[in-house]
Write a protein that holds these residues in place. Structure first.
Motif, PDB file in Angstrom:
ATOM      1  N   VAL A 158     -37.810 -44.260  10.428  1.00 54.47           N
ATOM      2  CA  VAL A 158     -38.238 -43.900   9.370  1.00 54.47           C
ATOM      3  C   VAL A 158     -37.362 -43.322   8.323  1.00 54.47           C
ATOM      4  O   VAL A 158     -37.262 -43.752   7.272  1.00 54.47           O
ATOM      5  CB  VAL A 158     -39.484 -43.087   9.536  1.00 54.47           C
ATOM      6  CG1 VAL A 158     -40.405 -42.985   8.048  1.00 54.47           C
ATOM      7  CG2 VAL A 158     -40.216 -43.673  10.587  1.00 54.47           C
ATOM      8  N   ARG A 159     -36.486 -42.365   8.815  1.00 50.77           N
ATOM      9  CA  ARG A 159     -35.767 -41.665   7.782  1.00 50.77           C
ATOM     10  C   ARG A 159     -34.728 -42.779   7.334  1.00 50.77           C
ATOM     11  O   ARG A 159     -34.186 -42.688   6.035  1.00 50.77           O
ATOM     12  CB  ARG A 159     -34.995 -40.677   8.776  1.00 50.77           C
ATOM     13  CG  ARG A 159     -33.899 -39.908   7.836  1.00 50.77           C
ATOM     14  CD  ARG A 159     -33.006 -38.912   8.606  1.00 50.77           C
ATOM     15  NE  ARG A 159     -32.307 -37.803   8.063  1.00 50.77           N
ATOM     16  CZ  ARG A 159     -30.959 -38.012   7.781  1.00 50.77           C
ATOM     17  NH1 ARG A 159     -30.577 -39.112   8.336  1.00 50.77           N
ATOM     18  NH2 ARG A 159     -30.481 -37.080   7.048  1.00 50.77           N
ATOM     19  N   THR A 160     -34.166 -43.749   8.324  1.00 48.86           N
ATOM     20  CA  THR A 160     -33.254 -44.842   7.833  1.00 48.86           C
ATOM     21  C   THR A 160     -33.841 -45.689   6.956  1.00 48.86           C
ATOM     22  O   THR A 160     -33.261 -46.227   5.879  1.00 48.86           O
ATOM     23  CB  THR A 160     -32.460 -45.608   8.949  1.00 48.86           C
ATOM     24  OG1 THR A 160     -32.271 -44.349   9.787  1.00 48.86           O
ATOM     25  CG2 THR A 160     -31.854 -46.496   8.783  1.00 48.86           C
ATOM     26  N   ARG A 161     -35.134 -46.337   7.204  1.00 55.59           N
ATOM     27  CA  ARG A 161     -35.660 -47.404   6.469  1.00 55.59           C
ATOM     28  C   ARG A 161     -36.738 -47.034   5.278  1.00 55.59           C
ATOM     29  O   ARG A 161     -36.925 -47.844   4.177  1.00 55.59           O
ATOM     30  CB  ARG A 161     -36.304 -48.412   7.463  1.00 55.59           C
ATOM     31  CG  ARG A 161     -35.396 -48.758   8.454  1.00 55.59           C
ATOM     32  CD  ARG A 161     -35.959 -49.965   9.313  1.00 55.59           C
ATOM     33  NE  ARG A 161     -35.021 -50.615   9.994  1.00 55.59           N
ATOM     34  CZ  ARG A 161     -34.980 -51.908  10.377  1.00 55.59           C
ATOM     35  NH1 ARG A 161     -36.072 -52.577   9.964  1.00 55.59           N
ATOM     36  NH2 ARG A 161     -33.950 -52.356  11.144  1.00 55.59           N
ATOM     37  N   VAL A 162     -36.791 -45.681   5.308  1.00 53.35           N
ATOM     38  CA  VAL A 162     -37.767 -45.250   4.172  1.00 53.35           C
ATOM     39  C   VAL A 162     -37.000 -44.083   3.403  1.00 53.35           C
ATOM     40  O   VAL A 162     -36.874 -43.237   4.302  1.00 53.35           O
ATOM     41  CB  VAL A 162     -39.137 -44.924   4.836  1.00 53.35           C
ATOM     42  CG1 VAL A 162     -40.047 -44.211   3.707  1.00 53.35           C
ATOM     43  CG2 VAL A 162     -39.935 -45.765   5.469  1.00 53.35           C
ATOM     44  N   PRO A 163     -36.899 -43.960   2.148  1.00 51.86           N
ATOM     45  CA  PRO A 163     -36.065 -42.998   1.555  1.00 51.86           C
ATOM     46  C   PRO A 163     -37.309 -41.581   1.396  1.00 51.86           C
ATOM     47  O   PRO A 163     -38.237 -41.580   0.864  1.00 51.86           O
ATOM     48  CB  PRO A 163     -36.210 -43.339  -0.111  1.00 51.86           C
ATOM     49  CG  PRO A 163     -37.053 -44.457  -0.249  1.00 51.86           C
ATOM     50  CD  PRO A 163     -37.317 -45.221   1.074  1.00 51.86           C
ATOM     51  N   LEU A 164     -37.051 -40.597   2.502  1.00 53.87           N
ATOM     52  CA  LEU A 164     -37.601 -39.615   2.632  1.00 53.87           C
ATOM     53  C   LEU A 164     -37.136 -38.487   1.954  1.00 53.87           C
ATOM     54  O   LEU A 164     -35.936 -37.987   2.195  1.00 53.87           O
ATOM     55  CB  LEU A 164     -37.868 -39.284   4.019  1.00 53.87           C
ATOM     56  CG  LEU A 164     -38.468 -40.362   4.937  1.00 53.87           C
ATOM     57  CD1 LEU A 164     -38.200 -39.762   6.402  1.00 53.87           C
ATOM     58  CD2 LEU A 164     -39.718 -40.711   4.518  1.00 53.87           C
TER      59      LEU A 164
END
Length: 363
Positions: A158-164
């Protein structure tokens, strides 16, 4: 014939653009925008960075920018946490996506073989947009949905594919809190921009130039930027360093004389000025770098004397007092020691305001 820039000249250019030759008078937001990424692996380094660079910096102003969602903490260059303006968050994150993908594949790819990562990212986005989550919480929830896979490998999908972005109180001056995350789109009520690597290079040069292609790549974590820089060549001026490496720069960017005096500065941990070039000898020697960059990823707080790293420092807190201790790497002049003592007392007043007494051990 291409002009050659000495190491000393490159040092002064970097210090000028980083507001380390003289502190700037400008709004905090404008300074964050110009500096184009303040290292923020820990909560306090962005505040120390701005204290070194701005006149009369009030940390509450930066905290307010974070609270107002005008500045955010997010993994960007080299997949490390930086503090940037909201606008730069939305513009930079898409450009840096290839570096995030590459880092994830190397670190976690084999642990998630056979898993549909797009599905993981979609579910993870739903979880963090429902409410901010820590990575531990996010990983545990994902492991329930995708049994048989490690939680500590699922959260990075998620950290890689979604800007968090990290939400307050994390990152506020004088506050504490776990790093909880939501999507940039939700937090900022805006969508990321289309990737524009050329704009990124120009902004980098304004804050860190003159620089080579390897310098830009080392700062960003990206590869294959040679063509991007080549496309910008008509808008740039070129130089060479003392080793013959080609350097690029903005025509009107400051390039002070090498003899320009550089004041003593106490840079905080993880200061971006130490991490933004492939050839870092314009600010720290290879020998001294080994004493500043630790094996566990910590980058110590440093003393700049005559523009270059000349030691490390730390603050030790007692019951009623705070002591700033310096470990010098070189023999300081009497004038430098006087300046160090003065700057150390100013730093103590800023970083340890509750202490009843301040002491300086200059080593």
């Amino acid at each position: 014939m291409t002009a050659v820039l000495s190491r000393q000249t490159l040092n002064r250019a970097l210090l000028a653009r980083q507001f380390l030759l003289r502190r700037a008078q400008m709004p905090v937001y404008d300074a964050v925008a110009h500096l184009y990424g303040l290292q923020a692996q820990a909560p306090n380094p962005p505040y120390l960075a701005l204290w070194n660079r701005l006149d009369d910096f009030a940390p509450e102003e930066l905290s307010q920018l974070i609270t107002d969602r005008r500045a955010v903490r997010i993994a960007l260059m080299r997949s490390t946490i930086h503090l940037v303006t909201a606008e730069d968050c939305l513009a930079l994150r898409p450009v840096l996506q290839p570096a995030h993908d590459r880092g994830f594949a190397v670190t976690y790819g084999k642990r998630l073989t056979g898993l549909d990562l797009d599905t993981v990212a979609v579910h993870g986005r739903e979880l963090v947009e429902a409410r901010p989550r820590t990575f531990a919480e996010l990983g545990a929830l994902l492991a329930e949905r995708f049994p048989g896979y490690d939680a500590d490998a699922l959260a990075p999908v998620v950290r890689t594919r979604v800007p968090l972005v990290q939400v307050p109180p994390r990152g506020l001056w004088g506050s504490s809190g776990q790093a909880a995350h939501t999507s940039a789109e939700t937090w900022l009520s805006a969508e990321p921009s289309a990737p524009d690597p050329a704009r990124m290079v120009l902004r980098y040069l304004a804050a860190y130039g003159p620089a080579s292609v390897p310098d830009v790549q080392a700062w960003s974590g990206l590869t294959r930027l040679k063509e991007v820089v080549a496309g910008l060549r008509p808008r740039l001026v070129t130089f060479r360093d003392e080793r013959g490496v080609e350097l690029y720069d903005l025509p009107d960017a400051p390039r002070p004389d090498a003899a320009e005096p550089a004041p003593l500065r106490l840079l905080g941990e993880f200061d971006s000025v130490l991490l933004s070039h492939a050839d870092r000898t314009r600010i720290i020697s290879d020998e001294h770098r080994k004493r500043v960059f630790t094996v566990n990823g910590i980058i110590k707080a440093t003393v700049l004397a005559d523009g270059f790293v000349a030691g490390t420092w730390r603050i030790e807190r007692g019951r009623d007092a705070a002591t700033l201790r310096v470990e010098p790497f070189v023999q300081l002049t009497d004038a430098q020691r006087t300046a160090l003592t003065e700057e150390a007392h100013r730093m103590l007043a800023f970083a340890a305001p509750g202490a009843k007494a301040y002491h300086v051990d200059a080593g």
